[in-house]
Write an enzyme that holds these catalytic residues in place. Sequence first.
Site, PDB file in Angstrom:
ATOM      1  N   SER A 169       0.856  -1.187   0.000  1.00 53.37           N
ATOM      2  CA  SER A 169       0.000   0.000   0.000  1.00 53.37           C
ATOM      3  C   SER A 169       0.889   1.232   0.000  1.00 53.37           C
ATOM      4  CB  SER A 169      -0.887  -0.010   1.245  1.00 53.37           C
ATOM      5  OG  SER A 169      -1.260   1.308   1.588  1.00 53.37           O
ATOM      6  N   GLU A 172      -7.476 -10.511  -6.233  1.00 50.57           N
ATOM      7  CA  GLU A 172      -8.620  -9.594  -6.402  1.00 50.57           C
ATOM      8  C   GLU A 172      -8.852  -9.284  -7.872  1.00 50.57           C
ATOM      9  OE1 GLU A 172      -8.411  -7.186  -2.183  1.00 50.57           O
ATOM     10  OE2 GLU A 172      -7.041  -6.655  -3.757  1.00 50.57           O
TER      11      GLU A 172
END
Length: 458
Positions: free
Chosen positions: A278, A291
């Site tokens: 991140s 994902e």
Amino acid sequence: MAKKLWGTRFPKRTSMLTDKFTSSISFDKRLAKYDILGSIAHAKMLGIQKIIPKKDSNLIVKGLNSILKELKQGKFRFDQRAEDIHSNIQDALFKKIGKPAFRLHTARSRNDQIVFDVKMYMKDEIDNLAELITELEKAILKLAKNNSKVIIPGYTHLQVAQCVLLSHHLLSYIEGLERDKSRLSDARVRIDSMPLGACAFSGTGLNIDRNYVAKELGFKSVTANSIDSVSDRDFIIEVLAALSMLSVHLSRMAEDLILWSTKEFSFIDIDFSFCTGSSIMPHKKNPDILELIRGSVGKIQGDLSSVLILMKGLPSSYNRDLQLDKPPLFDAVDTVSDILEIFIPLFENIVIEKEAITARLTDESLFSVDIVEYLIKKGVSYREAHDIVGKMIRDCLDRGKKISFLSVKELKRYSSKLEPDFKKILNAWASVSLKESFGGTSPKLVAKQLDKWGKKLQ
Ligand code: ARG
């Protein structure tokens, strides 16, 4: 700019906007190889049938082979302004061999040619996809075999349900993937029918030999109706449906792994090489690949609906709308291939967090069905047994007690059929071992399945 295959009857040039709007070369250039192979077989046949002079047929074949070579070496320069791949190759051939190239399009139309190209492409891609699926199945099987004794708490409604072997869960993926593979190979059987010779849509008055062309190009049969040959794209829809189904399976697998890799589950560790971080939270290790796999399903289903909707309003025979079947087909094939390619090494590098999993197996609610079945074996009816166990669990939860710590006296209050020996079943290994109905999660049965798949996937 590649010369158009038509236009003499046009009193003026088409608008640049028309050329740009109608061109398909940007995407159908990937069919170049198949277009050339089809043309080689077609030209040979025209020569053998004496429809064109043998000399010209030989020259055409030679010219096409040299274009094919350039293509394989990455030296062929596509004409981005060509109307389509057929015009582009035809024009390249003319530049190589001159006028004899004009004979190639005899007894042929781009309407049958495009169906041919796409069918050739799809047969190859189905073979590639089947190989990739098998590789993925092997990676899953290896993970299952290396962890064949690991028991996980299984879930229904995402609530803790019963114990199952991790290997049993993983084998469930292989079952689905194998069906996907067989759906694709079923569809391949129906693709394997050669459309060349249908021409625009009615066949030809020239003495062609369609069976020769089919044999040269490895097709099982020739299409039996010229109108059907150029009208239908059911073979594309079938494959897109199979790919949609496959993508749903891949998405479910991805979703399982995403859940299992959370701190809350901690069943698995996904290798850093298949995670991302991140930009704001330094501690993060995110399962973005999984994902994106899950997210890609929407795209693939969109590809399927796009071709279904494209087809629904069309009259019989060839219509230019059909050109638009290719971008969704290519997109779905590419997306699924990309997913499979990355899913294989991701699976190969999964680490099973055995300790964390074992710690979760002390939850006695995992054994509620086993206790019910214990009572049924002692003659209690299913309904009564369900109530007895329900009451036991409720009391234990209320009193913060464990079932395994209940005294014989306390047990008898629930049912006289509860003997002290029943505590032997209150553990994960006993729980999975009891599930001996065929297809169940007992280690004996799962070992057999692991063996079976090992042989099958070799
Ligand atoms: N580009 C067309 C397609 O992809 C094939 C060419 C047929 N064009 C024509 N005007 N008949 O379907």
